[in-house]
Design an enzyme around this catalytic site. Structure first.
Site, short mmCIF file in Angstrom:
data_model
loop_
_atom_site.label_atom_id
_atom_site.label_comp_id
_atom_site.label_asym_id
_atom_site.label_seq_id
_atom_site.Cartn_x
_atom_site.Cartn_y
_atom_site.Cartn_z
N GLU A 38 0.81 -1.23 0.00
CA GLU A 38 0.00 0.00 0.00
C GLU A 38 0.84 1.28 0.00
OE1 GLU A 38 -2.86 -0.35 3.18
OE2 GLU A 38 -3.68 -2.22 2.41
N ASN A 55 2.23 -5.00 -3.27
CA ASN A 55 0.85 -5.38 -2.92
C ASN A 55 0.00 -4.14 -2.64
OD1 ASN A 55 -1.01 -7.55 -2.14
ND2 ASN A 55 -0.78 -6.82 -0.02
N HIS A 90 -10.21 -6.88 -1.74
CA HIS A 90 -11.28 -6.78 -0.74
C HIS A 90 -12.46 -6.18 -1.51
CE1 HIS A 90 -8.55 -7.68 2.51
NE2 HIS A 90 -7.74 -6.71 2.13
N GLU A 122 -5.41 -10.99 -0.61
CA GLU A 122 -6.24 -10.78 0.60
C GLU A 122 -7.71 -10.84 0.24
OE1 GLU A 122 -5.07 -7.25 2.76
OE2 GLU A 122 -2.96 -7.55 2.28
N ASP A 176 -11.51 -11.25 -0.03
CA ASP A 176 -12.76 -11.46 0.72
C ASP A 176 -13.85 -10.64 0.04
OD1 ASP A 176 -12.06 -8.93 1.70
OD2 ASP A 176 -11.72 -9.59 3.75
C1 XIL Z 1 -5.51 -6.20 8.82
C2 XIL Z 1 -5.69 -7.38 9.75
O1 XIL Z 1 -6.55 -8.30 9.14
C3 XIL Z 1 -6.23 -6.94 11.09
O2 XIL Z 1 -6.25 -8.03 12.00
C4 XIL Z 1 -5.36 -5.82 11.64
O3 XIL Z 1 -5.94 -5.34 12.84
C5 XIL Z 1 -5.25 -4.69 10.64
O4 XIL Z 1 -4.73 -5.20 9.42
N1 XIL Z 1 -4.66 -4.59 4.06
C6 XIL Z 1 -3.55 -5.27 4.51
C7 XIL Z 1 -3.64 -6.14 5.70
O5 XIL Z 1 -2.51 -5.26 3.83
O6 XIL Z 1 -2.43 -6.22 6.40
C8 XIL Z 1 -4.74 -5.68 6.62
O7 XIL Z 1 -4.86 -6.64 7.66
C9 XIL Z 1 -6.03 -5.53 5.86
C10 XIL Z 1 -5.90 -4.51 4.77
#
Ligand code: XIL
Length: 532
Positions: free
Chosen positions: A167, A211, A247, A276, A278
């Site tokens: 990010e 990422n 996401h 990631e 979902d």
């Molecule tokens: C999130 C985790 O899932 C949580 O448990 C934590 O509190 C905050 O981070 N993008 C990312 C991840 O790259 O590392 C994040 O994970 C979600 C968004």
């Protein structure tokens, strides 16, 4: 007094109604519509030479549900990412000390269970410890390099993929460009390159990736990432791939863009990871739609030879980072949701990558697609195994001519039995792709497959043919939740309806459960009932 009692009664009544509605919603989205194939995800993924994985919860071994959790992840996944274990605040809490306990536990668990390890992240703007945030700027680079050396070399040869920079880009609503963070403040934009170079030195065998989120399809931020990655590759920065977090919501439908976007990174020689994944829902009646999104994203990834893995961010809704949106394939009690079956079905599909042909006639291959010459052409795909019982195929193509073209698919020879004859209507431009499903003749055994472009087709491109174990032609397309047009990702809620009431009660239930940490009622058949 009376008033109190009646409020209480009303409350109980609402609760009962809510439970009944939930039962109805969930029952209709239940096992009948999504019969299990009986195969675990990792078995299907291994067969497809693909990696399917999850983000492992911090301290997973000491949770009350640890036994069930371990049972599930061992059975289902062949790749794992630490959700929080190697974020700076956990692994490097003080300037002078590292805490590797949790990551070491995960590494051991992954090794014992033959899972690939994907490390996340080396650098991020978030979850950094106070000491690095307050460190004088001129000392930050040395601290960063020490961190990368220490963490990457500790797991060299074990962690196969690293999210080196996570990010780095600002949301486009805030102007795009680099996101402000301690690394940017200390080193300017060069921190990205420095981090990749150092990670490569610490473990030359690991795949190093960039990422980010909201970049998997064509978005302004996705363009910013494409430009950033292009610049890095042009400058010779050691970058092996990109991570799309994905996401997304249950109303997602930018699948063609997703495929085209993956292709342009593949054209640069980069791997793609869905890191990631979902899919947010607003209420249980959206679970079937959520299942469709799970299925389609995985199918697209399988159809792209450089898409190496897809990992879901957590496993169950209760422990998700976004628990109000039930974004995962297991519910609060680790029961399977329709998304699980969507994953299963997707992993059963088989991609025929047309660029890997033999005996081509009158075709050219460019950027992962096949283009027949204007007079038509053909190609042969060697020794395709039809044993899983395919029922339909999906063909992804672009057709910039004004006419519908037709593609015949035959077995064993150019004039052998017809598997399918697929009409491919014009798509307006040579780069605008579309996907069409066609039922196929029942076939088993191993066959050479011939793809034949009959008609003169100027400006035609074929990306892939995907064989499906389900009949995906229109009459059979998965059910889209009809009562939820107002549940787009904008979060708008329509007038008071049964659906609206269910949503409210659902939120209320989740709120109570989150607050109390209680496991209350079970609503769909349990994981443990899933046939082994
Ligand atoms: C999130 C985790 O899932 C949580 O448990 C934590 O509190 C905050 O981070 N993008 C990312 C991840 O790259 O590392 C994040 O994970 C979600 C968004």
């Amino acid at each position: 007094m009376n008033k109190v009692v009646s409020v209480r009664n009303l409350n109980i009544l609402l609760k009962l109604c809510g439970t009944a509605i939930l039962w109805l919603h969930v029952a209709t989205a239940g096992a009948q519509e999504y019969p299990p194939t009986g195969e675990r995800l990792r078995v299907l993924a291994d067969n497809a030479d693909f990696q399917i994985g999850y983000a492992s919860r911090y301290n997973f071994r000491v949770q009350t549900y640890a036994e069930l959790y371990e049972q599930i992840v061992k059975a289902e996944f062949n790749i794992v990412t630490p959700e929080n274990s190697v974020k700076w605040e956990n692994v490097h809490p003080l300037q002078t000390s590292y805490d590797f306990d949790d990551m070491d536990t995960l590494v051991q668990f992954a090794e014992e269970n033959n899972m690939v390890l994907h490390g996340h992240p080396l650098l991020w703007y978030n979850q950094n410890p106070d000491w690095i945030i307050s460190l004088p700027e001129e000392q930050v680079e040395a601290a960063m390099l020490d961190h990368i050396d220490t963490v990457v070399s500790r797991y060299a040869g074990k962690i196969k993929v690293w999210d080196v920079v996570n990010e780095a880009l600002e949301d486009t609503s805030l102007g795009g460009g680099y996101r402000d963070n301690i690394w940017l403040q200390a080193m300017g934009e060069s921190y990205v390159e420095k981090a990749f170079v150092r990670a490569r030195a610490a473990d030359p065998t690991a795949s190093l990736i960039y990422n980010d989120y909201d970049v998997g399809w064509f978005t302004p931020k996705g363009e910013a990432m494409y430009n950033l990655v292009t610049d890095l590759v042009d400058a010779g920065v050691p970058l092996d791939g990109v991570g799309f977090q994905m996401h997304i919501g249950a109303t997602f439908e930018e699948y063609e863009e997703f495929s085209s976007n993956m292709q342009r990174y593949a054209d640069m020689g980069l791997d793609i990871y869905i890191t990631e994944f979902d899919v947010k829902t607003l209420r249980p009646s959206e679970y079937p739609l959520q299942g469709v999104v799970y299925e389609e994203v995985i199918r697209r990834c399988l159809a792209q030879p450089r898409c190496k893995a897809l990992q879901i961010w957590g496993i169950d809704d209760f422990n998700s980072w976004q628990p109000f949106f039930d974004p995962l394939p297991f519910d609060d009690d680790f029961n399977i949701k329709p998304a699980y079956y969507g994953m299963q079905r997707a992993l059963l599909a088989k991609a025929l990558h047309v660029e890997n042909h033999s005996s081509p006639e009158n075709i050219i291959v460019e950027s992962g697609v096949v283009k027949p010459l204007a007079s038509g052409g053909s190609l042969k795909l060697d020794q395709v195994n039809f044993e899983p019982g395919y029922q339909s195929l999906t063909l992804r193509y672009a057709n910039s001519s004004r006419q519908t073209a037709s593609v015949d698919i035959r077995l064993d020879s150019l004039d052998g039995p017809l598997l399918a004859s697929v009409a491919t209507p014009a798509t307006a431009s040579a780069t605008l792709f579309s996907s069409v499903d066609s039922v196929i003749a029942t076939t088993d055994g191993v066959h050479d497959v011939y793809v034949i472009f009959n008609t003169p087709v100027e400006g035609f491109s074929l990306d892939y043919v995907l064989l499906n174990t389900e009949n995906r032609t229109p009459s059979e397309t998965p059910i889209v939740d009809e009562d939820s047009p107002a549940t787009s990702s904008s979060g708008m809620i329509g007038p008071i309806t049964v659906g609206w009431l269910a949503t409210m009660l659902w939120y209320r239930r989740r709120f109570l459960r989150l607050g109390s940490g209680q496991w209350s009622f079970r609503i769909i058949p349990g994981y443990q009932k899933f046939p082994v």
